[in-house]
Write an enzyme that holds these catalytic residues in place. Structure first.
Site, PDB file in Angstrom:
ATOM      1  N   CYS A 241       0.817  -1.227   0.000  1.00 26.42           N
ATOM      2  CA  CYS A 241       0.000   0.000   0.000  1.00 26.42           C
ATOM      3  C   CYS A 241       0.846   1.271   0.000  1.00 26.42           C
ATOM      4  CB  CYS A 241      -0.948   0.002   1.192  1.00 26.42           C
ATOM      5  SG  CYS A 241      -2.084  -1.378   1.179  1.00 26.42           S
TER       6      CYS A 241
ATOM      7  N   HIS B 223      -3.095   7.354   1.703  1.00 22.93           N
ATOM      8  CA  HIS B 223      -3.513   6.023   1.274  1.00 22.93           C
ATOM      9  C   HIS B 223      -4.860   5.744   1.931  1.00 22.93           C
ATOM     10  CE1 HIS B 223      -3.971   1.850   0.693  1.00 22.93           C
ATOM     11  NE2 HIS B 223      -3.712   1.529   1.947  1.00 22.93           N
TER      12      HIS B 223
ATOM     13  N   ASN C  70     -10.031  -0.055  -0.400  1.00 21.44           N
ATOM     14  CA  ASN C  70      -8.572   0.060  -0.357  1.00 21.44           C
ATOM     15  C   ASN C  70      -8.001  -0.503  -1.666  1.00 21.44           C
ATOM     16  OD1 ASN C  70      -5.839  -0.258   0.098  1.00 21.44           O
ATOM     17  ND2 ASN C  70      -6.069  -1.093   2.160  1.00 21.44           N
TER      18      ASN C  70
END
Ligand code: ACO
Length: 327
Positions: free
Chosen positions: A113, A254, A284
């Site tokens: 990520c 993020h 996500n």
């Protein structure tokens, strides 16, 4: 002196939208549980014949058009991804082929990520070292392919997508005592802590199991580290250029979970209206989430030329980092 400027941004989301209610028909979950614990309402899922490189190429073309450049202007392609088309060659090489680019270099970068934030820092370093002039940095993921769709604790959290930046070397004379003036990347901060490889990982790989594997996560543990590490990244990039939280126009984090974002905002006293939020509609998307959020802020007119933007991320590894740039 050379600065790395963000010349263009492009994004792509697969057409297929899956809502929480859709998921609740397949697994034991509910729209209410997912919204309350994560802030997620829906996510985009790639079609079977749509690979990470396909998503990446859509975003790349949009970024090139935004920058007003041609494919042949690019001399480095970097793809931040944890879901490559193949173990090798790099998805970046596939993207190079699909774009028809016959020059330069291409490689993948794997920091899960945090991949796009890591990529911004690597691109900035390569530009400043004179090894690249114009970089196409892409965050592209098909996390739907590594999810265990029977594990309600993880499969509701992720989505597919891609976002890309065109970054270019720009001559710039820094004004003494004014490190944060002028456009471009101003400060980068990268960290990792391999002690925590077991709280967020994929349980397969070419060297270990010879399988692709599925994502496994201890959600509470990840949550516990996220707010602390993200706060560390934000404070560090600001310290580097003698700025305060109040100097930042936009926080582009993020997008893992609304509770992580609001928890960080509260801890650092960041006004929530300065945080670009897409996790509600994208879930996500790992390395794609930062450019997807930045792209949304550009398209709806919130982010304007001259604005100070702070990008940050935390992900598997654990890895985390921040990048401060003036758009
Ligand atoms: N639907 C309904 N119930 C569920 C679901 C679901 N989708 N998932 C878990 N539950 C249940 C559990 O089984 C458990 O039930 P039990 O009490 O009967 O045993 C209960 O809900 C609580 O489970 P927890 O895992 O303790 O729930 P928690 O409040 O910690 O929320 C979550 C889980 C949302 C994953 C949270 O820990 C979290 O957000 N962690 C951060 C992880 C993250 O965002 N990771 C993304 C990757 S890392 C990154 O990008 C930073």
């Amino acid at each position: 002196m050379v600065r790395t400027r963000i010349l263009g941004c492009g994004t792509y989301l697969p057409a297929n939208i899956v809502t929480n209610t859709d998921l609740s028909k397949r697994i034991d979950t509910s729209d209410e549980w997912i919204r309350e614990r994560t802030g997620i309402h829906r996510r985009h899922i790639a079609a079977d014949n749509e690979w990470t490189s396909d998503l990446a190429v859509h975003a790349a073309n949009a970024a090139l058009s935004d920058a007003g450049l041609k494919v042949s202007d690019i001399d480095l392609i970097m793809v931040a991804t944890a879901t490559p088309d193949h173990t090798f060659p790099a998805t970046a090489a596939e993207v190079q082929r699909k774009l028809g680019l016959k020059r330069g270099a291409a490689f993948d970068l794997q920091a899960v990520c945090s991949g796009f934030v890591y990529g911004l820092s690597v691109a900035d370093a390569m530009i400043k070292a004179g090894q690249a002039q114009t970089v196409l940095l892409i965050g592209a993921e098909t996390f739907s392919r590594i999810l265990d769709w029977t594990d309600r604790g993880t499969c509701v959290l992720f989505g597919d997508g891609a976002g890309a930046f065109v970054l270019q070397a720009t001559p710039f004379d820094e004004i003494p005592g004014k490190k944060a003036e002028g456009p471009g990347i101003l400060s980068c901060y990268l960290r990792s802590d391999g002690e925590y490889t077991d709280i967020l990982y994929v349980d397969g790989g070419p060297s270990s199991t010879q399988t692709v594997g599925k994502l496994r996560m201890q959600g509470r543990e990840v949550f516990r580290h996220a707010v602390t590490n993200i706060a560390d990244a934000i404070r560090s990039v600001l310290r580097d250029v003698d700025l305060q939280i109040s100097d930042i126009d936009w926080f582009v984090p993020h997008q893992a979970n609304v509770r992580i974002l609001t928890g960080t905002a509260k801890k650092l006293r960041i006004p929530e209206e300065k945080v670009i939020l897409t996790v509600d509609r994208h879930a996500n998307t790992s390395a794609a989430s930062v450019p997807l959020a930045f792209g949304e802020g550009l398209v709806d007119g919130r982010i304007k030329p001259g604005d100070l933007v702070l990008f940050e991320a935390m992900g598997g590894g654990l890895t985390w980092g921040g990048v401060l740039a003036r758009y």
